[in-house]
Scaffold this motif. Structure first.
Motif, PDB file in Angstrom:
ATOM      1  N   LYS A   1       0.835  -1.200   0.000  1.00  0.00           N
ATOM      2  CA  LYS A   1       0.000   0.000   0.000  1.00  0.00           C
ATOM      3  C   LYS A   1       0.870   1.249   0.000  1.00  0.00           C
ATOM      4  CE  LYS A   1      -3.083   3.173   1.293  1.00  0.00           C
ATOM      5  NZ  LYS A   1      -2.620   4.557   1.331  1.00  0.00           N
ATOM      6  N   GLU A   2       1.906   1.259   0.806  1.00  0.00           N
ATOM      7  CA  GLU A   2       2.766   2.441   0.869  1.00  0.00           C
ATOM      8  C   GLU A   2       3.654   2.570  -0.371  1.00  0.00           C
ATOM      9  OE1 GLU A   2       2.217   4.935   2.826  1.00  0.00           O
ATOM     10  OE2 GLU A   2       0.623   3.694   3.668  1.00  0.00           O
TER      11      GLU A   2
ATOM     12  N   TYR B   1       1.598   9.073  -5.401  1.00  0.00           N
ATOM     13  CA  TYR B   1       1.524  10.398  -4.781  1.00  0.00           C
ATOM     14  C   TYR B   1       2.873  10.968  -4.391  1.00  0.00           C
ATOM     15  CZ  TYR B   1      -3.215   8.619  -4.329  1.00  0.00           C
ATOM     16  OH  TYR B   1      -4.442   8.063  -4.582  1.00  0.00           O
ATOM     17  N   GLY B   2       3.921  10.179  -4.522  1.00  0.00           N
ATOM     18  CA  GLY B   2       5.258  10.668  -4.209  1.00  0.00           C
ATOM     19  C   GLY B   2       5.588  10.683  -2.729  1.00  0.00           C
TER      20      GLY B   2
END
Length: 79
Positions: free
Chosen positions: A42-43, A50-51
């Protein structure tokens, strides 16, 4: 209700959601490794999209898994 609102404002709804997601993943798969993998994927998605890789979000997800594990262990010991 006011106490809950203060808690949500302090911790953040996103982190609470991560915690609950970790809890659900552990509850479904009964695997701490699954929680870790889901949190990491997820990260990594967030980093790509999203950076930003949210370390604290990952930790919140893992804590959710730990919470579910503790409840499961207590439940087993009470039987």
């Amino acid at each position: 209700m006011r106490c809950i609102d203060k808690f949500i404002n302090k911790v953040g709804l996103d982190r609470i959601t991560h915690f609950l997601a970790g809890w659900v993943v552990y509850d479904v798969f009964e695997s701490f490794l699954a929680v870790f993998i889901v949190a990491t994927i997820k990260e990594l998605y967030d980093e790509y999209s999203y950076g930003g890789f949210g370390y604290w979000d990952s930790i919140a997800t893992i804590f959710g898994g730990v919470g579910a594990l503790i409840v499961l262990m207590v439940k087993i010991n009470l039987q």
